[in-house]
Design an enzyme around this catalytic site. Structure first.
Site, short mmCIF file in Angstrom:
data_model
loop_
_atom_site.label_atom_id
_atom_site.label_comp_id
_atom_site.label_asym_id
_atom_site.label_seq_id
_atom_site.Cartn_x
_atom_site.Cartn_y
_atom_site.Cartn_z
N GLU B 53 0.81 -1.23 0.00
CA GLU B 53 0.00 0.00 0.00
C GLU B 53 0.85 1.28 0.00
OE1 GLU B 53 -0.64 -2.64 1.87
OE2 GLU B 53 -2.76 -3.18 1.65
N PHE B 115 -11.65 -7.76 13.29
CA PHE B 115 -10.54 -8.19 12.45
C PHE B 115 -10.21 -7.09 11.43
CE2 PHE B 115 -9.04 -10.38 8.55
CZ PHE B 115 -7.79 -10.73 9.03
N GLN B 116 -8.96 -6.78 11.30
CA GLN B 116 -8.47 -5.73 10.39
C GLN B 116 -9.14 -4.39 10.64
OE1 GLN B 116 -8.30 -7.23 6.30
NE2 GLN B 116 -6.26 -8.00 6.75
N LYS B 165 -17.78 -1.16 5.40
CA LYS B 165 -18.22 -2.11 4.39
C LYS B 165 -19.74 -2.09 4.20
CE LYS B 165 -17.20 -6.77 2.83
NZ LYS B 165 -16.59 -8.07 3.14
N MET B 486 24.31 8.77 2.62
CA MET B 486 24.17 10.03 3.37
C MET B 486 24.41 9.77 4.86
SD MET B 486 23.88 13.16 2.73
CE MET B 486 22.94 13.80 1.36
#
Lengths: 209, 589
Positions: B53, B115-116, B165, B486
């Site tokens: 993502e 969940f999630q 949802k 760096m």
């Protein structure tokens, strides 16, 4: 604390609080910046803001998160809807900072999408600041009479009583509430619930929503 | 306004179509399945399946920066949303317009540790310009349109819409976009105050040592603003310097261009900033990489600051004349008023100022000692630039973060805006490859090159798979010095050369890695091989990964050490026994 925690209102002189903040954070007003941008002797002032916002979920979290995330100070904060249809809220914030920090606070607040307007009441001119407190005092014997006498002097009302205690309702300037609590504390233990400051400008002008 | 009944998921797709969205970068999951189902049943919106993502958000950023249109991201709840956070923060810091749609558990499960589930609006509140949780399907379409308005108006930024949802399944009324101003109160000021413009022209006409310091705000304003900036600078013959974010806003090959300023900016740009008497800052924000030590920043100048965001003004550096406006409108008015005055700034003073600048230029601060044995990273970028120069405006460069990024900024010349995509504010390693994918989708015929380091590229290497899947001919040009360069440079300058954990141990064979992903892998180990590899990379019609072995000890100069002022630059390595950075600078970042 420079992390946006809500502090008990000090002695009405925001300076002391600001100095402590400076000593602790090192970089004045902007912890996390790589370089200090202010001279240490810039005076710290107390300012009262009225922030007009959309009354939508999360709007208070946005304002508080802004203060916490950018390390600004909150001395007190009150919030309530102010329109009949409850679509608009007014948040009153008392904060401290140098001139540059206060300017930043205003600009950062205005940047939030649900914020309509930000009034720096301290800059805009004369304004009224009031606070309400409930003060519970343990009072037996002679201190019962003494606490009632002090309440009378301050125009505080008795909101509740038992044989061993009073709950006083007091309202007025934060300084007045401070000094009332101080006197009551001297009589015995106190428990205090304070509303935080609500403020409005003086005069006939009505701020648009 | 006509209202049509449809499901929330269909509304999402319909509003994307109505907002002229062509590409969505995303990754499916349980809480966005209804939207993916609606996506399946249409052919207006193209979905690009990323491999992580974070990659989706950076790809959307790259797309937005190269095309000027908002980027769109679609991810699931919980880990989908939290993986997007780095990209959202990156877009917030660099003011990139994005709309990120996140799935959420059904409304009745919110707060239930389902969940999630995660508190997406809570987590993304400080890293977005604005965010929404839509609990009523009848508010969904309006929120979608509002999100596009908020993301693209004023100072652009990322906006998150969290959609449970059950709302995606629910039936409701769709509302088409209603004009331009989709929010009831949010109206950023874009037109400048005329008096301020007049005052700015007064100051500029009095200037004896002027400088124009412009940044990403000019690029964000659109190509017209860059043209106006160019017109203004050429008309006045004032010297012009650009920030990392602003590269391309003024053509790099014009004589008025002093190069980039700041920590790894040019000697002439930083000295001119320090010694100028009037500074015109356009769409830049006096970032700490630019100013160096603040109390010694351009001490003798009066400053004009044009910015669309009032909170950027007087934040770090107090300015004499703030102008709140979109850079484009402000520059347009500035040019008009300047022309109408029919006077010129003091020409003799300006000539003397240019003579001084030429002295600084004579230092040739970007020069480096080339080698026949080992590829110098600066040389690799110079050759890459020279060999792609004939492709002109079609060349798009993205970068990761670190030494290679600074060398690219120093040695690659940009003549046009929207050709240079780099993570400036947040400094996100792993930005360049997904950003290149986004750029390529916006410009299918462009030559898109991610100039990378071997450490950064590994942070989002999985997106090679995305490039292969969609046959995107992005080129990954890795300057492989086997170090987090760096970090190593700072450890050399600050920590006595104790290279704590900055060596890239156990590196993969990048050529084999490229081949494993199904793209072409090339390697150059000596200066003789370099040009052949670059030529082959450009000629290949498909994605290519080049592993260029460069000098591991090379440092990025010039450099303003942390805690130092503009006129205190390091041009070359400090002789042994001397300290580059004092105790005070050591604590800074």
């Amino acid at each position: 604390m420079p992390d946006g925690t809500i502090r008990k209102h000090g002695n009405g002189d925001g300076k002391g609080a600001g100095k402590r903040m400076m000593a602790k954070s090192g970089t004045v007003g902007q912890p996390g910046a790589a370089y200090t941008f202010e001279k240490q002797d810039d005076p710290v002032r107390r300012h009262t803001f009225a922030v007009i916002v959309d009354n939508e979920p999360g709007v208070l979290a946005r304002v508080i998160g802004l203060f916490a995330g950018r390390g600004y100070n909150i001395e007190s904060l009150t919030v309530s809807t102010v329109t009949e249809d409850e679509t608009v809220s007014r948040i009153n914030i008392v904060t401290t900072g140098t001139e540059m920090v206060i300017e930043q606070i205003k600009a950062q607040l205005e940047r939030l999408v649900p914020v309509h307007t930000v009034h720096d009441l301290t800059l805009e001119g004369p304004h009224v600041e009031k606070e309400l407190a409930l003060v519970k005092v343990k009072a037996k014997d002679h201190s019962r009479r003494e606490s009632l006498r002090i309440a009378d002097v301050y125009g505080a009302k008795v909101a509740d009583t038992t044989l061993e205690s009073f709950v006083f309702l007091i309202h007025g300037s934060p300084e007045k509430v401070d000094s009332f609590i101080e006197l009551m504390d001297a009589l015995g233990g106190v428990e205090v619930a304070r509303s935080g400051v609500v403020a409005i400008s003086r005069g006939a002008q009505i701020a648009p929503i | 306004m006509s209202a049509t009944s449809m499901t929330g998921a269909e509304m999402v797709i319909k509003s994307l179509v109505d907002q002229d969205v062509e590409v969505v970068f995303g990754y499916p999951g349980g809480a966005v399945l209804p939207i993916y189902d609606a996506l399946f049943k249409q052919n207006r919106i193209r979905h690009i399946l990323v491999r992580h993502e974070q990659g989706a958000v950076h790809a959307a950023e790259g797309y937005a920066r190269a095309t000027g249109k908002p980027g769109v991201v679609l991810v699931t709840s919980g880990p989908g949303a939290t993986n997007a956070v780095t990209g959202l923060t990156d877009a917030l810091m660099d003011s990139i317009p994005l709309v990120c749609l996140t799935g959420q558990v059904p409304t009745h499960l919110i707060g239930n540790d389902a969940f999630q589930e995660c508190d997406t609006t809570g987590i993304t509140r400080p890293c977005t310009k604005h965010n929404y949780l839509v609990k009523d399907v009848n508010r969904l379409a309006k929120t979608m349109h509002e999100a596009f308005y908020v993301a693209t108006s004023g100072r652009p930024g990322p906006v998150v819409i969290d959609i449970p949802k059950d709302v995606q399944f629910a039936q409701g009324d769709y509302q088409a976009p209603n004009g331009k101003q989709a929010h009831k109160t949010y109206r950023p000021q874009v037109k400048p105050d005329r008096d301020r413009i007049e005052a700015a022209v007064d100051m500029l006409l009095e200037a004896k040592r002027p400088i124009v310091y412009a940044g990403g705000g000019v690029v964000n304003s659109g190509p017209a603003a860059s043209q106006l900036l160019t017109e203004f600078v050429k008309m006045t013959n004032f010297p012009c310097t650009l920030t990392l974010m602003g590269l391309g806003a003024f053509p790099a090959r014009e004589p008025q261009f002093l190069g980039m300023l700041g920590m790894h900016g040019t000697y002439e740009a930083n000295w001119a900033m320090h010694d100028c008497d009037v500074m015109l800052c356009v769409g830049a924000r006096f970032d700490d990489r630019i100013t160096g030590k603040l109390d010694e920043f351009s001490p003798g100048s009066r400053k004009i600051h044009i910015d669309i965001d009032p909170s950027s003004i007087n934040k770090n550096v107090p300015v004499e004349l703030p102008i709140v406006a979109d850079c484009g409108f402000a520059l347009e008015d500035l040019i008009k008023v300047f022309r109408a005055r029919h006077t010129r700034p003091d020409e003799d003073a300006l000539a003397a100022w240019w003579a001084q600048i030429d002295e600084w230029r004579a230092k040739q601060c970007l020069s480096f000692e080339n080698s026949r044995e080992i590829i110098k990273p600066q040389h690799a970028i110079k050759r890459l630039y020279e060999m792609t120069r004939d492709r002109g405006d079609e060349v798009y460069i993205t970068t990761e973060v670190g030494q290679h990024q600074m060398w690219a900024a120093q040695h690659f010349d940009f003549q046009k805006p929207n050709r240079w995509m780099t993570s400036g504010g947040l400094g996100t390693m792993g930005y360049g490859l997904p950003a290149a994918i986004g750029v390529q989708l916006g410009h299918p015929n462009g030559l898109v090159i991610d100039i990378a380091g071997e450490a950064s590229i590994l942070m989002n290497i999985q997106e090679l798979s995305t490039a292969v899947q969609y046959r995107l001919p992005v080129k990954v040009f890795i300057l492989n010095n086997k170090y987090m360069g760096m970090v190593r440079q700072w450890q050399e300058l600050l920590h006595g050369g104790r290279y704590s954990e900055s060596y890239s141990e156990a590196l993969p064979d990048f050529v084999k890695l490229a081949e494993a992903y199904g793209l072409k892998g090339l390697r150059a180990e000596t200066p003789d091989e370099l040009e052949g590899v670059i030529a082959e990379m450009i000629a290949h019609d498909g994605p290519v990964l080049c592993d260029i072995a460069v000098d591991p000890a090379e440092n990025c100069f010039p450099m303003i050490p942390s805690g130092a002022a503009h006129n205190d630059m390091l041009l070359a390595p400090v002789p042994e026994g001397e300290e580059a950075i004092g105790a005070e600078g050591r604590v800074l970042v």
